[in-house]
Design a protein around this motif. Structure first.
Motif, PDB file in Angstrom:
ATOM      1  N   GLN A 163      40.214 -12.070 -23.012  1.00  0.00           N
ATOM      2  CA  GLN A 163      39.807 -12.348 -24.391  1.00  0.00           C
ATOM      3  C   GLN A 163      39.204 -13.748 -24.526  1.00  0.00           C
ATOM      4  O   GLN A 163      38.274 -13.967 -25.313  1.00  0.00           O
ATOM      5  CB  GLN A 163      40.998 -12.190 -25.336  1.00  0.00           C
ATOM      6  N   ALA A 164      39.721 -14.707 -23.741  1.00  0.00           N
ATOM      7  CA  ALA A 164      39.186 -16.069 -23.789  1.00  0.00           C
ATOM      8  C   ALA A 164      37.758 -16.110 -23.252  1.00  0.00           C
ATOM      9  O   ALA A 164      36.901 -16.834 -23.781  1.00  0.00           O
ATOM     10  CB  ALA A 164      40.081 -17.018 -22.994  1.00  0.00           C
ATOM     11  N   VAL A 165      37.499 -15.338 -22.195  1.00  0.00           N
ATOM     12  CA  VAL A 165      36.133 -15.267 -21.659  1.00  0.00           C
ATOM     13  C   VAL A 165      35.193 -14.665 -22.685  1.00  0.00           C
ATOM     14  O   VAL A 165      34.078 -15.168 -22.909  1.00  0.00           O
ATOM     15  CB  VAL A 165      36.102 -14.452 -20.343  1.00  0.00           C
ATOM     16  N   ILE A 166      35.624 -13.589 -23.342  1.00  0.00           N
ATOM     17  CA  ILE A 166      34.797 -12.960 -24.372  1.00  0.00           C
ATOM     18  C   ILE A 166      34.498 -13.952 -25.496  1.00  0.00           C
ATOM     19  O   ILE A 166      33.355 -14.084 -25.953  1.00  0.00           O
ATOM     20  CB  ILE A 166      35.498 -11.709 -24.935  1.00  0.00           C
ATOM     21  N   ALA A 167      35.529 -14.678 -25.928  1.00  0.00           N
ATOM     22  CA  ALA A 167      35.363 -15.619 -27.043  1.00  0.00           C
ATOM     23  C   ALA A 167      34.446 -16.786 -26.682  1.00  0.00           C
ATOM     24  O   ALA A 167      33.710 -17.295 -27.531  1.00  0.00           O
ATOM     25  CB  ALA A 167      36.729 -16.145 -27.481  1.00  0.00           C
ATOM     26  N   ALA A 168      34.497 -17.229 -25.418  1.00  0.00           N
ATOM     27  CA  ALA A 168      33.730 -18.408 -25.007  1.00  0.00           C
ATOM     28  C   ALA A 168      32.335 -18.071 -24.487  1.00  0.00           C
ATOM     29  O   ALA A 168      31.497 -18.968 -24.339  1.00  0.00           O
ATOM     30  CB  ALA A 168      34.500 -19.179 -23.925  1.00  0.00           C
ATOM     31  N   CYS A 169      32.079 -16.798 -24.222  1.00  0.00           N
ATOM     32  CA  CYS A 169      30.764 -16.395 -23.707  1.00  0.00           C
ATOM     33  C   CYS A 169      29.693 -16.694 -24.745  1.00  0.00           C
ATOM     34  O   CYS A 169      29.809 -16.298 -25.909  1.00  0.00           O
ATOM     35  CB  CYS A 169      30.785 -14.903 -23.361  1.00  0.00           C
ATOM     36  N   ARG A 170      28.642 -17.373 -24.341  1.00  0.00           N
ATOM     37  CA  ARG A 170      27.608 -17.796 -25.278  1.00  0.00           C
ATOM     38  C   ARG A 170      26.550 -16.727 -25.557  1.00  0.00           C
ATOM     39  O   ARG A 170      25.689 -16.916 -26.406  1.00  0.00           O
ATOM     40  CB  ARG A 170      26.926 -19.071 -24.748  1.00  0.00           C
ATOM     41  N   ASN A 171      26.633 -15.604 -24.842  1.00  0.00           N
ATOM     42  CA  ASN A 171      25.690 -14.513 -25.083  1.00  0.00           C
ATOM     43  C   ASN A 171      26.400 -13.436 -25.903  1.00  0.00           C
ATOM     44  O   ASN A 171      27.269 -12.730 -25.400  1.00  0.00           O
ATOM     45  CB  ASN A 171      25.203 -13.917 -23.758  1.00  0.00           C
TER      46      ASN A 171
END
Length: 241
Positions: free
Chosen positions: A147-155
């Motif tokens: 979930q952190a990767v999804i939230a921080a992904c800039r695309n």
């Protein structure tokens, strides 16, 4: 209508949880009447919940026929992971790159790495039975990472596509971590991904993410071939309503 909508949401969340945790097994029939009795709901919210689950890919649905929990097949799992390998390593790399430009991006990942290290130390000190009982904590950590990767992904398109696959991937998690040995290996894989991201190393983050997915796919194939969850091939099944 508001009351029906709220009931439908409650039924949906309950059924999704049961499917993702494998309490409802792949191929299990979903009778609107029986589910309504079990969950204390009328057929309308149950039907709405089943239709939503069909859109999530967790239920096979053909109007006029019987709803079933979507089967898990080796072919389907391979296809899912081929798609994930195109998306998730790139997302991890983009987060590592974003962290170089903005240190705030890395805060949750540094915290997660610290919690992972603490879990690793405590997990290794447990006996086999206690290790099995601690799986839920590990699932929480790995879900937090995803979930952190999804939230921080800039695309936003990349993040949304990964998010839309979560229901499928959560259901498979209970098969991929089929024992303490695999859990420890997965823990090392998550440590590698977290270290690469917190160090701002996009190339290493991408490589670590791809390695983790490849290892998880193999663990799933091993698990599926040893359990009665798949026919070993993709088949058409009677389904949802």
């Amino acid at each position: 209508m508001a009351r029906a909508t709220g009931k439908s949401e409650a039924v949906y969340e309950r059924l999704r949880s049961d499917i993702e945790s494998l309490r409802l097994r792949p191929g299990a029939k979903l009778s609107e009447v029986q589910l309504g009795e079990d969950l204390g709901a009328s057929r309308t919210p149950v039907r709405e919940a089943i239709r939503r689950l069909a859109r999530d890919g967790l239920v096979d649905f053909v109007p006029g026929e019987v709803a079933r929990v979507a089967p898990i097949s080796i072919g389907g799992v391979r296809a899912l992971f081929e798609f994930r390998m195109l998306l998730e390593p790139s997302a991890a790399a983009s987060v590592a790159t974003a962290g170089v430009a903005d240190e705030r991006v890395l805060v949750p990942f540094r915290d997660m790495l610290e919690r992972l290290e603490e879990f690793d130390e405590s997990f290794r000190a447990l006996d086999a039975g206690a290790q099995v009982r601690s799986y839920t904590k590990f699932y929480e950590l790995t879900e937090g990472f995803d979930q952190a990767v999804i939230a921080a992904c800039r695309n936003p398109y990349l993040a949304r596509t990964i998010r839309d696959l979560r229901s499928q991937t959560v259901r498979l998690r209970h098969l991929s971590h089929s024992g303490p040995r695999r859990m420890l290996t997965s823990l090392e894989e998550h440590r590698a991904m977290l270290k690469a991201i917190t160090q701002g190393d996009a190339q290493a983050a991408e490589a670590a993410g791809r390695h983790h997915l490849a290892q998880t796919l193999q663990a799933l194939i091993d698990s599926l071939t040893s359990q009665d969850l798949t026919l070993g091939r993709d088949v058409q099944v009677d389904i949802a309503g």
